[in-house]
Design an enzyme around this catalytic site. Structure first.
Site, short mmCIF file in Angstrom:
data_model
loop_
_atom_site.label_atom_id
_atom_site.label_comp_id
_atom_site.label_asym_id
_atom_site.label_seq_id
_atom_site.Cartn_x
_atom_site.Cartn_y
_atom_site.Cartn_z
N HIS A 1 -9.54 3.65 -21.91
CA HIS A 1 -10.43 2.87 -21.54
C HIS A 1 -10.75 2.81 -20.07
CE1 HIS A 1 -6.66 0.69 -21.47
NE2 HIS A 1 -6.96 0.14 -20.21
N ARG B 1 6.14 -9.54 -12.45
CA ARG B 1 5.52 -8.52 -11.43
C ARG B 1 5.64 -9.27 -10.19
NH1 ARG B 1 0.61 -5.94 -15.15
NH2 ARG B 1 1.70 -5.58 -16.72
N ASP C 1 -0.63 6.04 -20.13
CA ASP C 1 -0.60 4.60 -20.66
C ASP C 1 -1.09 4.87 -22.27
OD1 ASP C 1 -0.79 1.85 -20.28
OD2 ASP C 1 -2.94 1.99 -20.61
N ASP D 1 6.14 -4.41 -18.41
CA ASP D 1 5.54 -5.14 -19.73
C ASP D 1 6.44 -5.92 -20.52
OD1 ASP D 1 2.57 -4.14 -19.75
OD2 ASP D 1 3.46 -1.96 -20.55
N GLU E 1 3.47 6.76 -23.07
CA GLU E 1 4.33 5.20 -23.23
C GLU E 1 3.93 5.11 -24.69
OE1 GLU E 1 2.94 0.67 -22.75
OE2 GLU E 1 1.42 2.33 -22.52
N ASP F 1 0.92 -1.15 -0.15
CA ASP F 1 -0.17 -0.04 0.11
C ASP F 1 0.92 1.17 -0.01
OD1 ASP F 1 0.96 0.26 2.59
OD2 ASP F 1 -0.95 -0.54 3.57
#
Length: 449
Positions: A86, A345, A170, A273, A199, A13
């Site tokens: 999105h 990740r 993004d 990524d 990006e 967090d």
């Protein structure tokens, strides 16, 4: 069943980040780029549910303000991830599952959000990001949506007021010019020094999208981009040892990019990524293989790992000394491994850290911060032979040579009389105005003008 799922939550967090600020400061970090922190259904949070709220699993609005304030005490800025192409279907804007009190676009054509989305057969058919139905695409040209994000009381300025120092956008190449124009106007109106990073995976100066040449770097949109071309040039050189290809890749960007952008490029060698840098350097090529294969090859052998540590030291040396701003993907500095998402990740490794690498990264950070020439100095190739490179960084006061030999034989790099009184910050020291580089050795030397 043993193992972990890629949609698990591990309870990190904002307070945890605040607690680790001393560690980040020890790496000479002066900026933290966070992946999305707004309320969302998934652990990666690229399916935004509410741009106005911090995800409750991460903390509160006050926690975010506290993080920004504490980071400022260490000279560290916070950059947020803006996912504006999105949202999630499970959001107050779309509300497919009825989990929100709002009237979402999926619930009614009278919804205030209805005209934000691209319905083809209402309500179940709509355009989605890369065909992923959980991520309905937004119409960024829509004035109501643009105002929501970019207006005086919009999302961008809300979080800048709370303490953020900029935004990473993004999939910036999927955002139309009219939206990017509004983003810049809003961000700079709130804070003229706030940073806008896009990006963009390719050369951003000649990128074509939406059927036209983009104008990201002409002064009215982005300040910087994620520098994937440099990433490829660095990692491919260290892995495949082609000096000519390295300089071709680097010089292409240096020649194309305005200096105002070049000096603030986000120079990473791995992101959320891509494969982890050490895995891409010393592991098998994952291209074309699915998750099962990647899972089976996710951990390097002991031999390959030790080899990877040495390779990563060389790659990071080059990364930290090229034009732009070096960016560390969390855990690379302690040798974390991983194939592509989700294997790249994993939780930050705090217990079994590679101390050799950590010490190396701290030293690189000290050199970077303490050497003005790396901030905005010029760049010229100095030596290029087979598997060996050397380049200069320079300004009016000093000059630096960075040299790396990946050949199996010793290589000599003649320096010239002016380097007689140089001093060495890393690696081999010149002898008689010549650098003698044994196989897989390096040098970083400085001279004052």
């Amino acid at each position: 069943m043993n193992g972990e799922w890629n949609n698990d939550y591990f309870c990190g967090d904002l307070k945890g980040i605040e607690q680790k600020l001393p560690y980040l400061s020890s790496l000479s970090v002066n900026c933290i780029y966070l992946n999305p922190i707004f309320e969302a259904n998934s652990n990666h949070r690229y399916d935004t549910a509410d741009y106005e709220k911090i995800d409750p699993l991460l903390g509160t609005y006050e926690d975010f303000k506290s993080l920004c304030s504490s980071a400022e005490q260490y000279g560290i800025k916070i950059i947020l991830d803006g996912v504006f192409s999105h949202t999630g279907v499970d959001s107050k804007y779309f509300n497919k599952y009825g989990n929100y009190d709002s009237v979402g676009a999926y619930n009614s054509k009278e919804s205030p959000y209805f005209d934000w989305y691209k319905f083809t057969d209402y309500p179940d058919e709509y355009k989605s990001w890369w065909g992923i139905k959980l991520l309905p695409e937004l119409i960024e040209e829509n004035e109501n949506y643009r105002n929501y994000i970019c207006a005086e009381n919009g999302i961008l300025r809300k979080w800048l007021k709370a303490g953020a120092s900029g935004w990473r956008l993004d999939v910036a190449d999927e955002l139309p010019d009219v939206f990017l124009d509004d983003v810049r106007e809003a961000v700079k109106a709130e804070n003229g020094d706030a940073l806008i990073i896009g990006e963009v995976w390719e050369d951003a100066t000649n990128k074509t999208a939406y059927g036209e040449r983009r104008r990201y770097l002409l002064g009215r949109q982005l300040d910087s981009v994620m520098n994937y071309p440099f990433c490829d040039a660095v990692l491919n050189f260290v892995r495949f040892q082609n000096a000519d290809a390295f300089f071709d890749g680097v010089m292409s960007i240096i020649e194309h990019y305005p200096p105002q952008v070049l000096n603030v490029l986000m120079n990473h060698i791995g992101t959320h990524d891509t494969e982890r840098a050490i895995t891409r350097l010393a592991g098998p090529d994952s291209e074309g293989y699915g998750r099962q294969w990647q899972h089976e090859h996710n951990k390097l052998s002991d031999y390959d790992y030790l080899k990877g540590v040495s390779m990563l030291k060389l790659a990071s040396l080059i990364q930290f000394t090229l034009p732009g701003v070096p960016s560390i993907y969390y855990g690379d500095e302690v040798g974390m491994q991983g194939m592509k998402d989700p294997f790249n990740r994993a939780c930050m490794e705090w217990e079994k850290q590679n101390r050799e690498l950590l010490k190396w990264y701290k030293r690189l950070g000290e050199i970077r911060r303490g050497t003005d020439v790396f901030r905005d100095g010029g760049f010229v190739p100095f030596f290029c032979y087979h598997k060996t490179i050397a380049f200069k960084r320079f300004n009016d006061k000093s000059e630096v040579i960075v040299a790396v030999n990946l050949d199996e034989e010793m290589v000599t790099v003649p320096l010239g009389d002016e380097w007689e009184n140089s001093y060495t910050l890393l690696g081999n020291t010149p002898v008689n105005k010549t650098l003698y580089l044994e196989p897989y050795r390096y040098s970083l030397i400085v001279r004052e003008k």
